[in-house]
Motif scaffolding. Structure first.
Motif, PDB file in Angstrom:
ATOM      1  N   ASN A 148      -9.037  15.565  -2.296  1.00 47.25           N
ATOM      2  CA  ASN A 148      -8.597  16.397  -1.173  1.00 47.25           C
ATOM      3  C   ASN A 148      -7.980  17.671  -1.738  1.00 47.25           C
ATOM      4  N   PRO A 149      -8.682  18.807  -1.648  1.00 50.52           N
ATOM      5  CA  PRO A 149      -8.172  20.047  -2.256  1.00 50.52           C
ATOM      6  C   PRO A 149      -6.858  20.519  -1.654  1.00 50.52           C
ATOM      7  N   ARG A 150      -6.522  20.041  -0.448  1.00 53.10           N
ATOM      8  CA  ARG A 150      -5.300  20.510   0.220  1.00 53.10           C
ATOM      9  C   ARG A 150      -4.074  19.654  -0.119  1.00 53.10           C
ATOM     10  N   SER A 151      -4.272  18.489  -0.682  1.00 55.00           N
ATOM     11  CA  SER A 151      -3.147  17.598  -0.969  1.00 55.00           C
ATOM     12  C   SER A 151      -2.222  18.186  -2.026  1.00 55.00           C
ATOM     13  N   GLY A 152      -0.924  17.899  -1.827  1.00 52.03           N
ATOM     14  CA  GLY A 152       0.064  18.309  -2.826  1.00 52.03           C
ATOM     15  C   GLY A 152       0.128  19.796  -3.055  1.00 52.03           C
ATOM     16  N   GLY A 153      -0.195  20.589  -2.032  1.00 51.13           N
ATOM     17  CA  GLY A 153      -0.147  22.039  -2.200  1.00 51.13           C
ATOM     18  C   GLY A 153      -1.231  22.576  -3.107  1.00 51.13           C
ATOM     19  N   GLY A 154      -2.355  21.862  -3.200  1.00 48.48           N
ATOM     20  CA  GLY A 154      -3.476  22.346  -3.997  1.00 48.48           C
ATOM     21  C   GLY A 154      -3.492  21.863  -5.433  1.00 48.48           C
ATOM     22  N   ALA A 199      -8.103  11.308  -5.477  1.00 49.15           N
ATOM     23  CA  ALA A 199      -7.139  12.334  -5.851  1.00 49.15           C
ATOM     24  C   ALA A 199      -6.633  12.921  -4.538  1.00 49.15           C
ATOM     25  N   GLY A 200      -5.512  12.390  -4.069  1.00 43.93           N
ATOM     26  CA  GLY A 200      -4.987  12.790  -2.771  1.00 43.93           C
ATOM     27  C   GLY A 200      -3.731  12.011  -2.457  1.00 43.93           C
ATOM     28  N   GLY A 201      -3.362  11.993  -1.174  1.00 46.23           N
ATOM     29  CA  GLY A 201      -2.135  11.338  -0.751  1.00 46.23           C
ATOM     30  C   GLY A 201      -2.285   9.841  -0.584  1.00 46.23           C
ATOM     31  N   ASP A 202      -1.151   9.180  -0.303  1.00 43.66           N
ATOM     32  CA  ASP A 202      -1.135   7.729  -0.189  1.00 43.66           C
ATOM     33  C   ASP A 202      -1.971   7.222   0.976  1.00 43.66           C
ATOM     34  N   GLY A 203      -2.042   7.992   2.065  1.00 44.86           N
ATOM     35  CA  GLY A 203      -2.856   7.577   3.202  1.00 44.86           C
ATOM     36  C   GLY A 203      -4.321   7.453   2.832  1.00 44.86           C
ATOM     37  N   THR A 204      -4.835   8.437   2.103  1.00 46.38           N
ATOM     38  CA  THR A 204      -6.223   8.391   1.653  1.00 46.38           C
ATOM     39  C   THR A 204      -6.419   7.289   0.614  1.00 46.38           C
ATOM     40  N   PHE A 219     -10.484   0.217  -8.738  1.00 47.84           N
ATOM     41  CA  PHE A 219      -9.934   1.372  -8.025  1.00 47.84           C
ATOM     42  C   PHE A 219      -9.010   2.123  -8.968  1.00 47.84           C
ATOM     43  N   ALA A 220      -9.038   3.452  -8.895  1.00 50.88           N
ATOM     44  CA  ALA A 220      -8.159   4.277  -9.731  1.00 50.88           C
ATOM     45  C   ALA A 220      -7.431   5.292  -8.862  1.00 50.88           C
ATOM     46  N   VAL A 221      -6.224   5.630  -9.269  1.00 51.22           N
ATOM     47  CA  VAL A 221      -5.363   6.550  -8.529  1.00 51.22           C
ATOM     48  C   VAL A 221      -5.156   7.815  -9.349  1.00 51.22           C
ATOM     49  N   ILE A 222      -5.429   8.969  -8.732  1.00 52.75           N
ATOM     50  CA  ILE A 222      -5.140  10.273  -9.334  1.00 52.75           C
ATOM     51  C   ILE A 222      -4.038  10.896  -8.480  1.00 52.75           C
ATOM     52  N   PRO A 223      -2.806  10.971  -8.956  1.00 55.20           N
ATOM     53  CA  PRO A 223      -1.676  11.398  -8.113  1.00 55.20           C
ATOM     54  C   PRO A 223      -1.686  12.884  -7.791  1.00 55.20           C
ATOM     55  N   ALA A 224      -2.514  13.260  -6.829  1.00 52.17           N
ATOM     56  CA  ALA A 224      -2.632  14.663  -6.442  1.00 52.17           C
ATOM     57  C   ALA A 224      -2.033  14.922  -5.064  1.00 52.17           C
ATOM     58  N   GLY A 225      -1.272  13.954  -4.527  1.00 48.85           N
ATOM     59  CA  GLY A 225      -0.629  14.136  -3.233  1.00 48.85           C
ATOM     60  C   GLY A 225       0.745  14.757  -3.383  1.00 48.85           C
ATOM     61  N   THR A 226       1.526  14.689  -2.291  1.00 49.70           N
ATOM     62  CA  THR A 226       2.861  15.285  -2.303  1.00 49.70           C
ATOM     63  C   THR A 226       3.878  14.362  -2.948  1.00 49.70           C
ATOM     64  N   VAL A 394       3.160   3.285  14.619  1.00 53.56           N
ATOM     65  CA  VAL A 394       3.350   2.810  13.244  1.00 53.56           C
ATOM     66  C   VAL A 394       2.988   3.938  12.282  1.00 53.56           C
ATOM     67  N   GLY A 395       3.829   4.138  11.291  1.00 59.06           N
ATOM     68  CA  GLY A 395       3.507   5.070  10.213  1.00 59.06           C
ATOM     69  C   GLY A 395       2.961   4.276   9.038  1.00 59.06           C
ATOM     70  N   ILE A 396       1.634   4.333   8.837  1.00 55.41           N
ATOM     71  CA  ILE A 396       0.990   3.567   7.761  1.00 55.41           C
ATOM     72  C   ILE A 396       0.778   4.501   6.581  1.00 55.41           C
ATOM     73  N   ASP A 397       1.587   4.299   5.543  1.00 56.43           N
ATOM     74  CA  ASP A 397       1.552   5.197   4.374  1.00 56.43           C
ATOM     75  C   ASP A 397       1.633   6.659   4.813  1.00 56.43           C
ATOM     76  N   GLY A 398       2.518   6.911   5.803  1.00 53.36           N
ATOM     77  CA  GLY A 398       2.754   8.272   6.270  1.00 53.36           C
ATOM     78  C   GLY A 398       1.794   8.770   7.328  1.00 53.36           C
TER      79      GLY A 398
END
Length: 458
Positions: A148-154, A199-204, A219-226, A394-398
């Motif tokens: 997600n190119p918009r996550s975490g301010g780019g 590469a994005g936020g926790d919701g994705t 599954f792999a996580v690339i921490p590119a969220g906020t 409900v807020g599910i992972d934000g």
């Protein structure tokens, strides 16, 4: 001899070997006891029995600050202004009194020693809290990463994640706001992807993690969220998202749990009540603080106040204003230098935090923690959330969703295969109040190795 890696550290050790020599842990246990003793003796030496009075003064200041925070959040107008003043003035007044009486230095030293005692106790008891062992992961032949190119301010663009992922042999799918992430992930699996990553936020992360778990694909996580709470508890480097791409070429695999709220997966938590209602406001994304202050009074004390009920085994709670169900329990805020983190992600248990504050007196009692009667913490395999309405926010992972009531939350133990880099900062090792009797036995050399093995296996 085979070698494996503890998922909470970045060091290798022989399979079956202890995490650390008992002597080193015994030394830290002794440091913990000495620091704990010092935190008590310092104020006693300086002020004698008057130190009890100064402790009560400090608690009174915290209680008044809690009252001020409650008035600020739950009311408007003059009472909100008074709440802001009280929440600031109360702790400052206590500090001024401490300074005038010569108690500020001893109080700060006592707090520092207490913090050292807790931290040393946790590290001394680390082996009994270790998570399942990580196993070497085979390099994927067809890794697929949605970004997600918009996550975490780019962050995707700032850290050149697309270019680096493709150089590592991954297929990259960029989100432009109109795609269905779940559909993209399912299509990738159908086309032969043998690893899914986000590469994005926790919701994705949660949406793609569900697909990976359904198809038993790593599954792999690339921490590119906020905030990247899931990445934090996996021990990943949130300051350098590109470092997580090493999982594609030099990774280890661990099994972690997934949480479910009805049929919705969460990797972090599902929040019911006030927070979920605040997140639902369209203005929240652009003006979080202003929106929260505008909506909270009605949600806490007005006609829109939440009326949630919770059942978990024999535990019951009603009239709740806020309820947090987490995928594995979170630490308490004062437990260590890493508050708000999960000690492990593979306990097979949900963490539950319930809050009910109806008036000023209950707000003041919050300084007593669980003994206040306004806060309930527990863990369970299943939690049932009920409300007086047909649906509940409900807020599910934000991410805001509406679910039909009652909502059954459950843990799916070891449902997700996660591949992480072999070298990473690590995760917290130990949480909750220290087991001081056990620390004492360890410090005195009375904790037998066979007792350690039984505790670790429990």
């Amino acid at each position: 001899m085979g070698r494996h890696r503890d998922p909470g550290t970045s060091t290798t050790r022989p399979a079956g070997a202890p995490a650390e020599a008992p002597a080193g842990r015994a030394v830290r246990a002794r440091v913990a006891l000495l620091a704990l003793l010092g935190s008590v003796l310092v104020p006693l030496i300086v002020a004698g029995l008057r130190s009890v009075l100064w402790l009560l003064v400090g608690m009174a200041g915290l209680a008044l600050a809690a009252v001020g925070a409650w008035w600020t959040l739950a009311h408007t107008g003059a009472l909100r202004v008074l709440g802001v003043l009280l929440s600031v003035a109360a702790p400052l007044t206590v500090l001024a009194l401490y300074a005038a009486s010569g108690m500020l230095g001893p109080a700060l030293l006592s707090l520092a020693l207490w913090g050292l005692a807790v931290a040393a106790a946790h590290t001394a008891l680390t082996p009994s809290h270790s998570t399942r062992k990580a196993e070497p992961a085979a390099a994927p032949h067809h890794p697929w990463i949605v970004m997600n190119p918009r996550s975490g301010g780019g962050k995707v663009g700032r850290f050149q994640l697309v270019e680096k992922a493709r150089a590592a042999g991954a297929e990259v799918a960029l989100l432009d706001g109109g795609q269905d992430v779940v559909d993209l992930a399912r299509r990738a699996v159908a086309e032969g992807a043998d690893l899914l990553a986000v590469a994005g936020g926790d919701g994705t992360q949660a949406l793609v993690a569900e697909v990976a778990a359904q198809h038993d694909v790593p599954f792999a996580v690339i921490p590119a969220g906020t905030r990247n709470h899931f990445a934090l508890d996996l021990g990943l480097d949130r300051e350098d998202p590109a470092a997580s791409l090493q999982a594609l070429t030099d990774g280890v695999e661990i099994r972690v749990d997934l949480g479910f709220a009805a049929d919705r997966v969460f990797v972090n938590n599902a929040s019911f009540g006030t927070y979920a209602s605040v997140v639902a406001d369209p203005a929240y994304r652009d003006a979080k603080v202003h929106t929260a202050l505008q909506t909270l009074p009605g949600l806490l004390t007005g006609k829109d106040a939440a009326t949630l009920r919770m059942r978990a085994g024999s535990a019951r709670a009603d009239g709740l204003q806020a309820l947090l169900v987490s995928n594995n329990p979170y630490r308490r805020a004062v437990d260590s230098a890493h508050p708000g983190r999960r000690e492990r992600l593979d306990s097979g248990r949900l963490g539950v935090l319930c809050v009910r504050v109806d008036n000023t007196v209950q707000a003041a009692r919050l300084v007593r923690g669980p003994r206040s009667g306004s806060v309930l913490r527990l863990d369970a395999e299943e939690v049932v959330v009920e409300a007086d309405t047909d649906t509940v926010a409900v807020g599910i992972d934000g991410e805001y969703v509406l679910l039909p009531t009652p909502v059954v939350c459950r843990s799916a133990p070891a449902a997700l295969r996660v591949v992480v880099p072999r070298d990473r900062p690590g995760v917290p090792t130990g949480g909750g109040p220290p087991d001081w009797p056990r620390v004492t036995r360890l410090a005195l050399g009375r904790l037998a190795p066979h007792h350690e093995r039984r505790t670790a296996a429990a």
